[in-house]
Design a protein around this motif. Structure first.
Motif, mmCIF file in Angstrom:
data_model
loop_
_atom_site.group_PDB
_atom_site.id
_atom_site.type_symbol
_atom_site.label_atom_id
_atom_site.label_comp_id
_atom_site.label_asym_id
_atom_site.label_seq_id
_atom_site.Cartn_x
_atom_site.Cartn_y
_atom_site.Cartn_z
ATOM 1 N N THR A 72 52.207 37.496 146.727
ATOM 2 C CA THR A 72 51.346 36.327 146.622
ATOM 3 C C THR A 72 52.154 35.212 145.978
ATOM 4 N N ILE A 73 52.193 34.065 146.656
ATOM 5 C CA ILE A 73 52.964 32.932 146.149
ATOM 6 C C ILE A 73 52.056 31.715 146.032
ATOM 7 N N GLN A 74 52.496 30.785 145.220
ATOM 8 C CA GLN A 74 51.793 29.506 145.087
ATOM 9 C C GLN A 74 52.697 28.425 145.663
ATOM 10 N N VAL A 75 52.159 27.659 146.592
ATOM 11 C CA VAL A 75 52.910 26.568 147.211
ATOM 12 C C VAL A 75 52.192 25.252 146.937
ATOM 13 N N ALA A 76 52.854 24.165 147.240
ATOM 14 C CA ALA A 76 52.356 22.836 146.897
ATOM 15 C C ALA A 76 51.126 22.408 147.686
ATOM 16 N N SER A 77 51.009 22.889 148.921
ATOM 17 C CA SER A 77 49.902 22.425 149.759
ATOM 18 C C SER A 77 49.689 23.385 150.929
ATOM 19 N N PRO A 78 48.554 23.263 151.597
ATOM 20 C CA PRO A 78 48.331 24.063 152.803
ATOM 21 C C PRO A 78 49.390 23.795 153.879
ATOM 22 N N PHE A 79 49.866 22.573 153.954
ATOM 23 C CA PHE A 79 50.908 22.250 154.934
ATOM 24 C C PHE A 79 52.175 23.053 154.676
ATOM 25 N N VAL A 80 52.597 23.140 153.420
ATOM 26 C CA VAL A 80 53.789 23.916 153.060
ATOM 27 C C VAL A 80 53.565 25.380 153.414
ATOM 28 N N TYR A 81 52.395 25.886 153.089
ATOM 29 C CA TYR A 81 52.056 27.274 153.411
ATOM 30 C C TYR A 81 52.203 27.537 154.912
ATOM 31 N N LYS B 207 62.544 40.234 141.343
ATOM 32 C CA LYS B 207 62.435 40.410 142.791
ATOM 33 C C LYS B 207 62.377 39.054 143.495
ATOM 34 N N TRP B 208 61.663 38.105 142.919
ATOM 35 C CA TRP B 208 61.574 36.776 143.517
ATOM 36 C C TRP B 208 62.942 36.099 143.510
ATOM 37 N N SER B 209 63.695 36.251 142.449
ATOM 38 C CA SER B 209 65.047 35.679 142.380
ATOM 39 C C SER B 209 65.938 36.259 143.473
ATOM 40 N N GLU B 210 65.828 37.562 143.701
ATOM 41 C CA GLU B 210 66.590 38.203 144.775
ATOM 42 C C GLU B 210 66.179 37.642 146.137
ATOM 43 N N CYS B 211 64.880 37.457 146.317
ATOM 44 C CA CYS B 211 64.366 36.904 147.566
ATOM 45 C C CYS B 211 64.884 35.477 147.780
ATOM 46 N N LEU B 212 64.834 34.663 146.739
ATOM 47 C CA LEU B 212 65.337 33.285 146.849
ATOM 48 C C LEU B 212 66.828 33.249 147.153
ATOM 49 N N LYS B 213 67.573 34.165 146.584
ATOM 50 C CA LYS B 213 69.021 34.228 146.855
ATOM 51 C C LYS B 213 69.267 34.513 148.336
ATOM 52 N N LEU B 214 68.509 35.464 148.887
ATOM 53 C CA LEU B 214 68.641 35.774 150.313
ATOM 54 C C LEU B 214 68.303 34.551 151.159
ATOM 55 N N ILE B 215 67.227 33.881 150.810
ATOM 56 C CA ILE B 215 66.832 32.683 151.546
ATOM 57 C C ILE B 215 67.918 31.617 151.444
ATOM 58 N N GLN B 216 68.398 31.395 150.245
ATOM 59 C CA GLN B 216 69.411 30.366 150.019
ATOM 60 C C GLN B 216 70.686 30.668 150.799
ATOM 61 N N ASP B 217 70.994 31.932 150.963
ATOM 62 C CA ASP B 217 72.183 32.333 151.721
ATOM 63 C C ASP B 217 72.009 32.174 153.228
ATOM 64 N N ASN B 218 70.757 31.998 153.678
ATOM 65 C CA ASN B 218 70.490 31.998 155.111
ATOM 66 C C ASN B 218 69.881 30.717 155.661
ATOM 67 N N VAL B 219 69.620 29.755 154.822
ATOM 68 C CA VAL B 219 69.113 28.469 155.308
ATOM 69 C C VAL B 219 69.956 27.351 154.687
ATOM 70 N N LEU C 235 53.338 34.774 142.274
ATOM 71 C CA LEU C 235 52.191 35.099 141.439
ATOM 72 C C LEU C 235 51.984 36.596 141.272
ATOM 73 N N LYS C 236 52.188 37.342 142.373
ATOM 74 C CA LYS C 236 51.902 38.765 142.328
ATOM 75 C C LYS C 236 52.685 39.485 143.423
ATOM 76 N N LEU C 237 53.176 40.672 143.112
ATOM 77 C CA LEU C 237 53.873 41.487 144.092
ATOM 78 C C LEU C 237 53.356 42.905 143.990
ATOM 79 N N THR C 238 52.848 43.415 145.114
ATOM 80 C CA THR C 238 52.436 44.806 145.192
ATOM 81 C C THR C 238 53.380 45.498 146.159
#
Length: 69
Positions: A44-53, A9-21, A36-39
């Protein structure tokens, strides 16, 4: 959700993002995100910093939502 389905699911999401930015935006803000988790209604994702979030939340939340639905 188990790990293989989460990764799929994350790969599909990244593909959509990559196609649109632009690639530079994708590389800077999205390439390093780790899922990290999908309900049913929450990713739930992990990012590098609060700024990125904050930046992603302010600018790309809609596309993330589209990608996981």
């Amino acid at each position: 959700m188990d790990s293989p389905k989460l990764e799929e699911k994350w790969s599909e999401c990244l593909k959509l993002i990559q196609d649109n930015v632009p690639q530079a935006i994708y590389d800077m803000w999205f390439a390093g995100i780790r899922p990290l988790k999908l309900t049913e209604d929450e990713l739930t994702i992990q990012v590098a910093s609060p700024f990125v979030y904050e930046y992603i939340e302010e600018n790309y939340l809609d596309i993330l939502r589209m990608g996981i639905t």
